[in-house]
Design a protein around this motif. Sequence first.
Motif, PDB file in Angstrom:
ATOM      1  N   GLU A   5       0.810  -1.222   0.000  1.00 13.49           N
ATOM      2  CA  GLU A   5       0.000   0.000   0.000  1.00 13.49           C
ATOM      3  C   GLU A   5       0.842   1.270   0.000  1.00 13.49           C
ATOM      4  OE1 GLU A   5      -0.007  -1.617   4.295  1.00 13.49           O
ATOM      5  OE2 GLU A   5      -0.113  -2.395   2.244  1.00 13.49           O
ATOM      6  N   ASP A   6       2.154   1.124   0.269  1.00  9.72           N
ATOM      7  CA  ASP A   6       3.037   2.291   0.244  1.00  9.72           C
ATOM      8  C   ASP A   6       3.668   2.507  -1.129  1.00  9.72           C
ATOM      9  OD1 ASP A   6       2.603   2.822   2.928  1.00  9.72           O
ATOM     10  OD2 ASP A   6       4.286   1.593   3.601  1.00  9.72           O
ATOM     11  N   THR A   7       3.433   1.602  -2.049  1.00 12.31           N
ATOM     12  CA  THR A   7       4.061   1.710  -3.362  1.00 12.31           C
ATOM     13  C   THR A   7       3.139   2.299  -4.416  1.00 12.31           C
ATOM     14  OG1 THR A   7       3.446  -0.586  -3.858  1.00 12.31           O
ATOM     15  CG2 THR A   7       5.612  -0.220  -2.885  1.00 12.31           C
ATOM     16  N   LEU A   8       1.934   1.738  -4.526  1.00 17.77           N
ATOM     17  CA  LEU A   8       0.982   2.173  -5.548  1.00 17.77           C
ATOM     18  C   LEU A   8      -0.437   2.084  -5.004  1.00 17.77           C
ATOM     19  CD1 LEU A   8       2.311   0.330  -8.757  1.00 17.77           C
ATOM     20  CD2 LEU A   8       2.274   2.820  -8.409  1.00 17.77           C
ATOM     21  N   PRO A   9      -1.388   2.812  -5.574  1.00 12.82           N
ATOM     22  CA  PRO A   9      -2.798   2.623  -5.221  1.00 12.82           C
ATOM     23  C   PRO A   9      -3.223   1.195  -5.566  1.00 12.82           C
ATOM     24  CG  PRO A   9      -2.505   4.677  -6.427  1.00 12.82           C
ATOM     25  CD  PRO A   9      -1.203   3.933  -6.522  1.00 12.82           C
ATOM     26  N   PRO A  10      -4.213   0.645  -4.898  1.00  9.15           N
ATOM     27  CA  PRO A  10      -4.570  -0.767  -5.092  1.00  9.15           C
ATOM     28  C   PRO A  10      -5.000  -1.120  -6.505  1.00  9.15           C
ATOM     29  CG  PRO A  10      -6.250   0.386  -3.816  1.00  9.15           C
ATOM     30  CD  PRO A  10      -5.070   1.286  -3.889  1.00  9.15           C
ATOM     31  N   ASP A  11      -5.691  -0.194  -7.200  1.00 10.63           N
ATOM     32  CA  ASP A  11      -6.141  -0.508  -8.555  1.00 10.63           C
ATOM     33  C   ASP A  11      -4.971  -0.579  -9.539  1.00 10.63           C
ATOM     34  OD1 ASP A  11      -5.870   2.212  -7.983  1.00 10.63           O
ATOM     35  OD2 ASP A  11      -7.162   2.807  -9.634  1.00 10.63           O
ATOM     36  N   ILE A 124     -11.074  -8.622   4.326  1.00  9.16           N
ATOM     37  CA  ILE A 124      -9.804  -9.294   4.607  1.00  9.16           C
ATOM     38  C   ILE A 124      -8.671  -8.560   3.889  1.00  9.16           C
ATOM     39  CG2 ILE A 124      -8.534 -11.466   4.522  1.00  9.16           C
ATOM     40  CD1 ILE A 124     -11.021 -11.582   6.293  1.00  9.16           C
ATOM     41  N   SER A 125      -7.747  -8.030   4.672  1.00 15.24           N
ATOM     42  CA  SER A 125      -6.518  -7.392   4.160  1.00 15.24           C
ATOM     43  C   SER A 125      -6.793  -6.237   3.201  1.00 15.24           C
ATOM     44  CB  SER A 125      -5.631  -8.438   3.459  1.00 15.24           C
ATOM     45  OG  SER A 125      -5.377  -9.524   4.305  1.00 15.24           O
ATOM     46  N   ALA A 126      -7.803  -5.420   3.496  1.00 16.28           N
ATOM     47  CA  ALA A 126      -8.143  -4.327   2.589  1.00 16.28           C
ATOM     48  C   ALA A 126      -8.148  -2.950   3.255  1.00 16.28           C
ATOM     49  CB  ALA A 126      -9.509  -4.585   1.950  1.00 16.28           C
ATOM     50  N   VAL A 127      -8.561  -2.870   4.514  1.00 23.07           N
ATOM     51  CA  VAL A 127      -8.783  -1.570   5.151  1.00 23.07           C
ATOM     52  C   VAL A 127      -7.510  -0.738   5.234  1.00 23.07           C
ATOM     53  CG1 VAL A 127      -9.456  -0.453   7.324  1.00 23.07           C
ATOM     54  CG2 VAL A 127     -10.823  -2.328   6.420  1.00 23.07           C
ATOM     55  N   GLN A 128      -6.329  -1.384   5.358  1.00 18.73           N
ATOM     56  CA  GLN A 128      -5.089  -0.605   5.466  1.00 18.73           C
ATOM     57  C   GLN A 128      -4.831   0.239   4.226  1.00 18.73           C
ATOM     58  OE1 GLN A 128      -5.065  -3.986   5.460  1.00 18.73           O
ATOM     59  NE2 GLN A 128      -3.618  -4.726   3.914  1.00 18.73           N
ATOM     60  N   TRP A 129      -5.405  -0.165   3.075  1.00 20.71           N
ATOM     61  CA  TRP A 129      -5.239   0.620   1.850  1.00 20.71           C
ATOM     62  C   TRP A 129      -5.935   1.972   1.959  1.00 20.71           C
ATOM     63  CZ3 TRP A 129      -2.205  -0.881  -2.263  1.00 20.71           C
ATOM     64  CH2 TRP A 129      -1.773  -2.214  -2.285  1.00 20.71           C
ATOM     65  N   LEU A 130      -6.958   2.067   2.810  1.00 26.03           N
ATOM     66  CA  LEU A 130      -7.685   3.331   2.975  1.00 26.03           C
ATOM     67  C   LEU A 130      -6.895   4.347   3.790  1.00 26.03           C
ATOM     68  CD1 LEU A 130     -11.266   1.956   3.759  1.00 26.03           C
ATOM     69  CD2 LEU A 130     -10.331   2.657   1.544  1.00 26.03           C
ATOM     70  N   CYS A 163     -13.437  -6.684  10.137  1.00 23.83           N
ATOM     71  CA  CYS A 163     -12.438  -6.204   9.177  1.00 23.83           C
ATOM     72  C   CYS A 163     -11.050  -6.613   9.647  1.00 23.83           C
ATOM     73  CB  CYS A 163     -12.507  -4.677   9.048  1.00 23.83           C
ATOM     74  SG  CYS A 163     -14.102  -4.038   8.486  1.00 23.83           S
ATOM     75  N   GLN A 164     -10.429  -7.544   8.933  1.00 29.71           N
ATOM     76  CA  GLN A 164      -9.044  -7.894   9.224  1.00 29.71           C
ATOM     77  C   GLN A 164      -8.160  -6.941   8.429  1.00 29.71           C
ATOM     78  OE1 GLN A 164      -6.717  -9.360   6.841  1.00 29.71           O
ATOM     79  NE2 GLN A 164      -5.137  -9.078   8.413  1.00 29.71           N
ATOM     80  N   PHE A 165      -7.180  -6.341   9.091  1.00 30.52           N
ATOM     81  CA  PHE A 165      -6.282  -5.427   8.388  1.00 30.52           C
ATOM     82  C   PHE A 165      -4.904  -5.461   9.032  1.00 30.52           C
ATOM     83  CE2 PHE A 165      -7.840  -3.060  11.938  1.00 30.52           C
ATOM     84  CZ  PHE A 165      -6.952  -2.021  12.208  1.00 30.52           C
ATOM     85  N   TYR A 166      -3.934  -4.888   8.318  1.00 35.41           N
ATOM     86  CA  TYR A 166      -2.546  -4.861   8.785  1.00 35.41           C
ATOM     87  C   TYR A 166      -2.152  -3.428   9.113  1.00 35.41           C
ATOM     88  CZ  TYR A 166      -2.059  -9.635   6.964  1.00 35.41           C
ATOM     89  OH  TYR A 166      -2.196 -10.972   6.725  1.00 35.41           O
TER      90      TYR A 166
END
Length: 280
Positions: A5-11, A124-130, A163-166
């Motif tokens: 998530e620190d490199t590029l937007p998810p899309d 699952i593993s998505a909220v950290q992208w926000l 919500c599972q997140f890192y």
Amino acid sequence: MSRPEDTLPPDLFYNDSESRKYTTSSRIQHIQSQMTHRALSLLSLRSPSLILDIGCGSGLSGEILSTFSPETNPGGPHTWIGLDISSSMLAVALEKEVEGDLFLADAGQGVPFRPGTFDAAISISAVQWLCNAESTEESPAGRLSRFFNGLYASLRRGGRAVCQFYPKNDEQKKMVSSAAVRAGFGAGLLEDDPGTKSAKTYLVLTVGGGELDGDITGVVRGMEGVDVMDNRRRTKGRKRGEETKGSKGWIMRKKEQMERKGKVVKANSKYTGRKRRIAF
């Protein structure tokens, strides 16, 4: 090594090649399965339900939701709808002919469903992208606020979400959980294998139901190992009379809660919450 998530937007990060690599990795499949079953155990669904899968990707979690297992998914099989920002991930899911309906959408812009649509939700593993701003016109706080407000409205009264997140650090963990509490959720954090490389953080959310006003934090408090964040706690040093029932502040807060649930409320004015003389 930098986090995805620190490199590029998810899309952009999950392009065609990365999406297929993610989906076919036996290690990721195993971890995803473990976390999805853990989320289902926290939801405690007792009958087939309509579930929203936020950040559904290629449907790895959805495949588990669609199955029945007395041990790991006793309430299933469930009907599910998947939401993801990556068209490449959704394309893989379509090729696999997953049983859920799929939507291409950015959760950071909200959850585009009618109020009270879902019985439950998982992520699952998505909220950290926000927690990363996609442009200078946006902010992590704004994206989290839109997501949790939309999620709160989309769940029925008495519904739950996991919500599972890192989280990158404790500050990010607090930012996510605080955004959920401000949206009206009863919320609690659960961490499996804390202090290890395999640590997993789960945000357990409940929506008020029955005769209860607001959240049902007591439900979360009853879950073993969950650290509760209660949005009904009174802040220290609150002035006497502030936010009392019937006051302007109380009315404004109630109207905001109703708007988040998709209800129509009257417009505010300078007369909102005014005291009227007693009429004889």
